[in-house]
Design a protein around this motif. Structure first.
Motif, mmCIF file in Angstrom:
data_model
loop_
_atom_site.group_PDB
_atom_site.id
_atom_site.type_symbol
_atom_site.label_atom_id
_atom_site.label_comp_id
_atom_site.label_asym_id
_atom_site.label_seq_id
_atom_site.Cartn_x
_atom_site.Cartn_y
_atom_site.Cartn_z
ATOM 1 N N ALA A 658 0.840 -1.200 0.000
ATOM 2 C CA ALA A 658 0.000 0.000 0.000
ATOM 3 C C ALA A 658 0.874 1.249 0.000
ATOM 4 O O ALA A 658 0.538 2.245 -0.661
ATOM 5 C CB ALA A 658 -0.927 -0.007 1.214
ATOM 6 N N ALA A 659 1.988 1.207 0.717
ATOM 7 C CA ALA A 659 2.882 2.364 0.747
ATOM 8 C C ALA A 659 3.456 2.648 -0.629
ATOM 9 O O ALA A 659 3.527 3.803 -1.067
ATOM 10 C CB ALA A 659 4.000 2.120 1.758
ATOM 11 N N ALA A 660 3.877 1.610 -1.340
ATOM 12 C CA ALA A 660 4.445 1.812 -2.673
ATOM 13 C C ALA A 660 3.413 2.369 -3.633
ATOM 14 O O ALA A 660 3.699 3.274 -4.429
ATOM 15 C CB ALA A 660 5.010 0.495 -3.190
ATOM 16 N N LEU A 661 2.194 1.851 -3.587
ATOM 17 C CA LEU A 661 1.144 2.341 -4.492
ATOM 18 C C LEU A 661 0.751 3.770 -4.149
ATOM 19 O O LEU A 661 0.494 4.588 -5.047
ATOM 20 C CB LEU A 661 -0.068 1.413 -4.412
ATOM 21 N N ALA A 662 0.712 4.098 -2.861
ATOM 22 C CA ALA A 662 0.391 5.465 -2.462
ATOM 23 C C ALA A 662 1.485 6.430 -2.919
ATOM 24 O O ALA A 662 1.191 7.538 -3.387
ATOM 25 C CB ALA A 662 0.210 5.534 -0.947
ATOM 26 N N CYS A 663 2.744 6.016 -2.787
ATOM 27 C CA CYS A 663 3.839 6.869 -3.266
ATOM 28 C C CYS A 663 3.746 7.092 -4.761
ATOM 29 O O CYS A 663 4.001 8.201 -5.258
ATOM 30 C CB CYS A 663 5.180 6.232 -2.899
ATOM 31 N N SER A 664 3.386 6.054 -5.481
ATOM 32 C CA SER A 664 3.233 6.198 -6.930
ATOM 33 C C SER A 664 2.137 7.193 -7.265
ATOM 34 O O SER A 664 2.292 8.041 -8.155
ATOM 35 C CB SER A 664 2.923 4.833 -7.545
ATOM 36 N N LYS A 665 1.055 7.141 -6.536
ATOM 37 C CA LYS A 665 -0.053 8.076 -6.769
ATOM 38 C C LYS A 665 0.371 9.516 -6.453
ATOM 39 O O LYS A 665 0.106 10.453 -7.230
ATOM 40 C CB LYS A 665 -1.242 7.654 -5.900
ATOM 41 N N ILE A 666 1.043 9.706 -5.320
ATOM 42 C CA ILE A 666 1.474 11.053 -4.915
ATOM 43 C C ILE A 666 2.418 11.642 -5.947
ATOM 44 O O ILE A 666 2.296 12.806 -6.354
ATOM 45 C CB ILE A 666 2.124 10.993 -3.523
ATOM 46 N N LEU A 667 3.378 10.841 -6.390
ATOM 47 C CA LEU A 667 4.371 11.351 -7.337
ATOM 48 C C LEU A 667 3.735 11.695 -8.677
ATOM 49 O O LEU A 667 4.108 12.695 -9.311
ATOM 50 C CB LEU A 667 5.477 10.310 -7.518
#
Length: 1497
Positions: A658-667
């Motif tokens: 979930a952290a990796a996917l959230a970072c991808s969304k933020i970036l």
């Protein structure tokens, strides 16, 4: 003060920092300067508060020029000679010069014969005056390309504060993290090529990595030239950004050749400077590779060394400044690097060592550097005058004859003192293990000096760590700080951890995590606020955060900007993550939050006015920790696009997918708003990397356990706003993740509901048409409870499956369209038929379903949010459009007068309903991507029409104007300009455009016929067109050329590109958009329209009447129990570690990485071979020297044997020549230092008096020392209580009785009788002579008595205990606590003592119980003290008083007395350690105590 004998030339006492050698060091006597005096208009310049930093090679802007032109003359002066006095010397050209060295015409006009100076001798203090400087600005070195720097001419009396202000505020230099003062030979010298390369590379590396300033003499000769060439080579080999090294040259203005070109009263921007070495003569040119020049002027010409006092005071001032970087505040450290050098360099090294500045000596560079390097490893007593004479004859073979015997004694004493301070001396030897680079040697020298300083507790280690963080040298921190010598507590690292995060030093963050820092303890609410408050202003997230604060200020109608709080951060994050997530940081109800209660070491931290140390101060309140500290730090790093830092933190995360996917969304969201193209590309690349991380972890999870992996997709993550991994991937449009086989398998399972996914579609359709087939084996289910044939739930499970709902809705929609088409074409009566009413009812059910989709809010987002999500979907917009058009047509249809328009509008609505049918095709793998292609091509057509409209309108207007005169009908104007021009593209060319097929019957001559166009202008005679046919034909050809060939082919190319782009990712696109369809029908009521109204009625009753909340889809979003969730996350974290290890293995297996590793190993191997060769060569030379010494001694022994044989007897043992045992490895055992060291320091404390240099071998009185001629000195005591009670008259002095009780004064020595010699000055009074060794200084009887001081010192100590009373041990030894006191106005601690006959404050301690009587004497007699002289010295009685029991009555009495002591007396119990900050002689006493008790020291 009367001083006799030979004076030694050294630097003045105020020059207590490193200074360079410039030729022959003349005697200098500079007046004392106040570095902190008020500088006029120092803060009036606008550039002084400017935050922008200019680089040295950039030209100065217009505003900055104005600031410099106005500020520098007001604050910086030069010196001019105002009185011309003819000198006996002449200039190089033979002309008459002044005593100042300048020609007559170089003086001021009034300097020839000023009336006030007539008949007076030339005096520089009177005849040289200060005036505003006239040389400053940018210096450009002509003929050397873009070589540009800054320069300024300053007076030698300029306060260092002003110069530092100029450099940091006006020249735009950042304060340094390190000050490197390079000194040595001022003339050109030869270095070995390899050593030269090592020195150059190491020097610029340490300057570039640590952000240091390099200070040299600035001229194009000697060591300054070496430094300049090192910087030049580095700049040429690096990029523009990396090649910026601050190199400051401080030179004498009067020795600079071609300095006239630098004079410009209004500033030179730039000033052209020519580097001419051929004609410089005795002067020197400036080095073109320095970036800044400070030219020191004392009003003289050709006099070297003028800049040394100002340079030394400037270096001292800079080293006293505090540099704040990355949250760490450190005093700027300074190090001296020495190459080659002569007598002046030796003075520089001696003064640096005396003042505590570490020095790095480069062995092999020549002269002084090699002399010191050769003897540095020897014990100090073995550094004799003979040895120094031998070394000087080798390294100073050209000038050895100039060394007198007194000079040799002075050199020997200084070298002994330098070598004695081994903690400050570092010898860089080529080939020395662990010190292959100069940069490592420089940093190790600083750490060694810091490690050997006296500190309480762990302040010393803390200071070293601050230096390493400020320099960003994690390699030094690993090798020098985090060792077994000191045990670090994780809480001690919290402040520097925050500093490393703010300054973006990922390697240090990784190191601190390895050292035990726990993010759960480190990351607190206030820490996060502090981190966000100190984000980089250039960060896009920072600007978005400022907008939120500005909106809040406007909403609150306040004038003050609110401080950053986490709910502000949450507001911005929700915009980036999507509104489907809940706020990560809810707004607190109370404004004040409890402070943190984490103890922190003695470290000063400060960033942007916010104190970091205050975050970790002790408090009675509880600590407020965040829910997921790793998540919080990860978000903080990602929003700033800090790749390495984010990767380290992500590796620590538990909910990693979930952290990796959230970072991808933020970036991805930040990349949309980022203006910088490079930053946008970096963000998108990083977003893709995090998507690949999520895919990698999910792949490993799916391979291990499919069911648990699919739980990770739908698990509600409380840490990430109560959303799921699948939802985050969809929000970020991570097609690669969604198209993963495991995700698609999960979606397929959801699509088939409770049925098995291997059921054929034809079976489902047959069961739909004839549902009793469900009770046969035609359809299989996954759940065992549905397997029995008679189970009634099979029917419910079948008809609630999304695939069945989808097929039933397709059947219903086709039925609706067929019925709608039938009514429009066959059964559209004035009065609606039953079929038409059925359509209206059907449409009503569709409207109800759209309303349900709009208001369905199982996650509690609110109506506004649900409405925004609803209208984001294209098909929902199409549904609303179709319904509105249908309602409009229905309204017209029900009115008899608008029956026909109503039918037309309903026909348009039918078209829209048919277009809505394309949404059904998204389930098809073949047709689904084609719909995406059509949608993208529609965008291409929209932009293409803008280009086409330009040609259509331009050709249409020109054609209409040429052919037809004054057409007033608007509809026919539109036809002629747009419609006909558009049809011409497709081949419908107007027949009359060329005049050949013109027929007047097909047009209206006057334009009166509404059904015919107006005729072109014709000839009145024959009615033939008169327009130029050749022009219209050419225009038509050009028009068709550009539209049919160019633009249409451009459109085809655009369509082809779009098709190719989509076709390459057909599978991903279909799998991604498949989710929307599955989600829609998974949450849709099972009944198709119009029967769906029954489900709507059920929902209305449940929600409206029973008030039951909406339920979310458990298959797509499921909240797990805490135990189950914890076990699932632990399993995910375990597989994440496996994934990271697998990634590391893959990187190592990469071919390019293998090649790099092999190349690196080869380089290391070659370096080791070279080092081994150098080491073996040095060892052979060492062994040869030892063998030569042994042979020499053997020859002496043989001569003695022969002499004995000649005398026919046996020689006595005393005549046997001593045989030395020399260690072939060159590591002789260290000999204990002499008894008499502190008393032989060259500078007598509290004065400017220099002692006579006495080497160790000349210390005993028995050793003959004919040169010994100490100066006489008498201190001028202002404290009358310290003076002898006798009158200073000669008659009183003659009455002193030595070696006995002289009245109340005991003049007896513990060492027995001492010699009394005649007075040194008059020969009439008597002086007592130091009974042990020479003291380098005699005492004159002009100001007081000559007597020693006798002290009684009590060493009170007890065992250091824990809270439970047990004794603390270290290295298996008990630890002691000792009582220490600090005298007023003193920074050094001492053992409490009572001067016999004195009146000290600390004697009150012993009045409390006077336990000295019961103590154990550990020392009695002479005590080495810097104040000792030949005729006055200190003797001490030291008594050890040990309190073995903490309940000792005497100890309680002592502690109670200490609590009531005067505030002016600072007394404390301190842990006994060898680094305790006490006087050196007092530490020796404590060492004896620890040895006596067997305690730790």
């Amino acid at each position: 003060m009367a001083v006799r004998g030979r004076r030694t030339k050294v630097l003045p006492s105020e020059l207590n920092k490193v200074c360079p050698e410039r030729g022959d060091n003349p005697a200098m006597h500079s007046r004392t300067m106040s570095d902190f005096e008020v500088v006029p208009n120092l803060h009036q310049s606008s550039s002084s508060v400017s935050k922008s930093r200019r680089k040295a090679h950039f030209p100065t802007g217009s505003n900055e020029k104005e600031n410099l032109i106005s500020w520098i003359p007001e604050n910086i002066q030069k010196k001019e000679c105002t009185y011309f006095v003819e000198s006996s010397q002449t200039s190089d050209s033979g002309r008459i010069v002044c005593e100042c060295g300048y020609l007559r015409e170089q003086h001021l006009e009034d300097a020839a014969k000023p009336p006030i100076f007539l008949g007076k001798e030339w005096d520089p203090s009177r005849h040289i005056q200060e005036m505003p400087t006239d040389a400053f600005g940018d210096i450009h070195f002509t003929g050397l390309g873009q070589k540009m720097g800054k320069y300024v001419r300053v007076s030698s009396d300029t306060p260092p504060r002003v110069i530092y202000h100029l450099m940091t505020q006006h020249w735009g230099l950042d304060a340094p993290n390190l000050l490197i003062s390079v000194t040595g030979g001022a003339k050109n010298f030869i270095m070995k090529p390899r050593l030269k390369n090592i020195f150059r590379q190491g020097l610029v590396k340490v300057a570039q990595t640590t952000g240091a300033w390099i200070i040299t003499g600035g001229s194009h000769t000697g060591v300054m030239k070496q430094v300049g060439e090192a910087v030049r080579d580095f700049v040429l080999s690096c990029s523009h950004k990396e090649g910026e090294i601050v190199t400051i040259g401080i030179a004498t203005w009067g020795t600079v050749y071609n300095r006239e070109s630098l004079i410009c009263p209004m500033g030179g921007f730039p000033a052209e400077y020519i580097l001419d070495e051929e004609n410089q003569g005795s002067l020197s040119c400036l080095d073109s590779n320095h970036s800044h020049f400070i030219l020191v002027d004392d009003g003289t010409h050709g006099k070297y060394g003028v800049e040394i006092p100002l340079r030394t005071s400037l270096e001292k001032f800079i080293s006293e400044q505090t540099k704040v970087k990355g949250g760490v505040a450190i005093k700027i450290p300074i190090v001296c690097v020495v190459l080659e050098g002569g007598p002046g360099t030796l003075d520089t090294i001696y003064n640096a060592i005396t003042n505590g500045t570490p020095c790095v000596i480069v062995e092999g560079s020549g002269r002084v550097a090699d002399v010191i390097a050769q003897v540095a490893s020897l014990p100090v007593p073995k550094i004799t005058i003979a040895l120094i004479r031998k070394k000087l004859s080798v390294f100073f073979h050209d000038t050895y004859e100039l060394f007198t015997e007194g000079k040799l004694v002075e050199w020997t004493k200084k070298i002994q003192d330098i070598v004695r301070s081994r903690q400050l001396l570092t010898i860089f030897r080529e080939g020395k293990y662990g010190q292959q680079d100069v940069d490592v040697a420089i940093l190790q020298a600083l750490f060694k000096a810091s490690r050997n300083q006296d500190h309480f507790g762990h302040e010393n280690w803390d200071h070293q760590l601050k230096l390493a963080v400020a320099w960003n040298r994690v390699d030094i921190a690993r090798s020098e700080i985090f060792t077994d010598d000191h045990e670090w507590k994780p809480t001690d690292l919290h402040p520097v951890m925050a500093a490393a995060l703010i300054s973006n030093k990922p390697e240090f963050v990784k190191l601190f995590l390895e050292q035990g820092v726990r993010l759960k303890e480190f990351v607190t609410w206030d820490t996060l606020v502090y981190l966000y408050d100190n984000m980089a202003p250039s960060c896009l997230f920072h600007s978005k955060l400022q907008k939120v604060l500005l909106e809040e200020r406007e909403h609150a109608a306040g004038s003050k900007m609110p401080r950053v709080q986490l709910h502000h951060v949450s507001q911005v994050l929700r915009e980036l993550l999507g509104c489907s997530t809940q706020p990560l940081y809810p707004k607190p109800k109370h404004t004040e939050r409890p402070r943190l209660s984490i103890p922190v070491p003695h470290i000063k931290l400060n960033v942007q006015g916010s104190s970091l140390r205050s975050l970790y101060k002790r408090s009675a309140g509880r600590v407020t920790f965040t829910m997921d500290p790793v998540r919080d730090l990860l978000i903080w790093a990602v929003v700033q696009n800090r790749k390495e830092l984010a990767e380290i933190i992500w590796a620590q995360s538990q909910d990693c997918m979930a952290a990796a996917l959230a970072c991808s969304k933020i970036l991805k969201e930040l990349a949309k708003e980022e203006e910088d193209t490079d930053t946008t590309d970096d963000m998108l690349a990083l977003a893709e990397q995090y998507e690949q991380k999520a895919i990698g972890v999910f792949t490993d999870c799916y391979r291990k356990d499919e069911e648990r992996a699919q739980k990770l997709l739908t698990r509600v993550s409380e840490a990430w706003g109560k959303t799921t991994c699948l939802q985050l991937a969809l929000e970020a449009k991570n097609m690669n993740f969604v198209s993963h086989g495991g995700v698609q398998a999960f979606l397929t399972k959801v699509w088939w509901g409770k049925m098995c996914v291997d059921n054929g579609l034809w079976r489902v359709i047959m069961c739909m048409l004839f549902f009793p087939l469900l009770y046969t084996s035609l359809i299989t289910f996954r759940e065992k409870r549905l397997q029995p044939m008679g189970c009634m739930t099979r029917l419910r499970a079948f008809f609630t499956a999304p695939v069945v709902i989808f097929l039933m809705n397709i059947l219903s929609y086709f039925t609706f369209l067929l019925l709608f088409a039938y009514v429009l074409m066959v059964d559209f009566q004035p009065s609606p038929s039953w079929r038409e009413y059925l359509i209206y009812f059907w449409l009503f059910s569709l409207v109800c379903e759209e309303i349900r989709q709009l208001l369905h809010d199982p996650d509690g987002f609110g109506v506004v949010k649900m409405a925004s999500l609803y209208f984001k979907d294209f098909w929902n917009k199409l549904d609303i459009c179709a319904i509105l058009v249908f309602i409009t047509g229905l309204s017209c249809r029900l009115i008899p007068s608008t029956l026909y328009p109503g039918r037309i509008i309903l026909s348009l609505a039918f078209i829209i309903f048919c277009l809505r049918l394309m949404h059904i095709f998204t389930v098809s793998k073949t047709l689904g991507p084609k719909i995406i292609i059509v949608k993208r091509m529609m965008k291409d057509v929209f932009f293409f029409l803008f280009l086409l409209a330009v040609w259509v309108v331009s050709f249409g207007v020109a054609k209409q104007a040429i052919l037809i005169h004054n057409e007033e009908r608007v509809e026919w104007l539109f036809r002629g300009v747009v419609y006909h021009s558009y049809l011409t593209i497709f081949g419908q060319i107007p027949s009359y455009i060329d005049g050949v097929n013109f027929n007047i019957d097909q047009c209206s001559p006057n334009g009166t016929d509404p059904y015919k166009p107006k005729c072109p202008e014709t000839n009145e005679d024959n009615k033939k067109p008169i327009f130029p046919e050749w022009l219209t034909v050419i225009l038509l050809c050009l028009y068709l050329l550009f539209t049919n060939i160019l633009l249409l082919n451009l459109l085809i190319a655009m369509f082809n590109y779009t098709f190719q782009q989509v076709q390459e990712h057909t599978d991903q696109i279909w799998k991604f958009q498949r989710h929307d369809l599955i989600e829609e029908y998974h949450g849709r009521p099972p009944a198709p329209p119009p029967f769906i109204l029954l489900n709507h009625l059920q929902i209305l009753v449940r929600r409206g009447l029973l008030r039951r909340p909406a339920t979310c889809h458990k298959q797509l979003k499921k909240k797990l129990e805490k135990n189950e969730e914890a076990a699932l996350l632990s399993w995910e974290m375990y597989l994440k570690e496996n994934y990271l290890q697998h990634q590391q293995c893959q990187e190592k297996q990469n071919t390019e990485q293998k090649i790099r590793d092999i190349a690196q190993r080869v380089d290391v191997l070659v370096e080791l071979l070279d080092l081994d060769r150098v080491k073996r060569t040095g060892l052979v030379e060492q062994k040869l020297a030892s063998l030569e010494d042994q042979v020499h001694q053997s020859a002496q022994a043989l001569r003695w044997i022969m002499q004995v044989l000649q005398d026919n007897g046996f020689g006595s043992g005393e005549d046997v020549p001593p045989m030395k045992e020399v260690d072939l490895e060159g590591k002789p055992e260290e000999i204990q230092p002499p008894y008499h060291v502190l008393a032989r320091s060259l500078l007598y404390p509290g004065s400017h008096t220099l002692r006579f240099p006495v080497p160790d071998e000349k210390v005993p009185w028995e050793v003959d020392f004919p040169l010994y001629d100490p100066p006489a000195y008498s201190a001028d005591h202002k404290d009358m209580a310290m003076q002898d009670p006798f009158s200073p008259s000669l008659e009183s002095l003659l009455k002193i009785n030595y070696n006995t009780m002289d009245g109340l004064i005991d003049r007896q020595s513990f060492h027995g009788l001492y010699t009394v010699q005649d007075g040194l000055e008059t020969g009439t009074c008597q002086n007592p002579l130091l009974p042990i060794q020479r003291g380098n200084l005699s005492v004159c009887w002009a100001g007081g008595s000559c007597v020693w001081l006798r002290h009684n010192r009590g060493l009170s100590h007890s065992w250091r205990r824990n809270l439970d009373g047990s004794i603390i041990r270290k290295s298996l030894k008990k630890m002691l606590e000792v009582l220490v006191a600090q005298y007023p106005l003193s920074d050094v601690w001492a053992l409490p003592g009572v001067r016999v006959g004195g009146n000290q404050l600390v004697q009150r301690i012993w009045r409390a119980g006077d336990p000295l009587v019961a103590g154990c004497p550990i020392h009695k007699g002479y005590l080495d003290d810097p104040r000792n002289t030949d005729n006055a010295w200190v003797e001490t009685v030291a008594v050890s008083v040990h309190f073995d029991n903490q309940n000792d009555v005497e100890m309680k009495r002592l502690n109670s007395f200490l609590q009531g002591c005067d505030p002016e007396l600072c007394i404390r119990w301190q842990v006994l350690d060898k680094r305790i900050p006490l006087h050196a002689n007092h530490k020796d006493l404590l060492h004896k105590v620890s040895t006596l008790l067997g305690a730790y020291y």
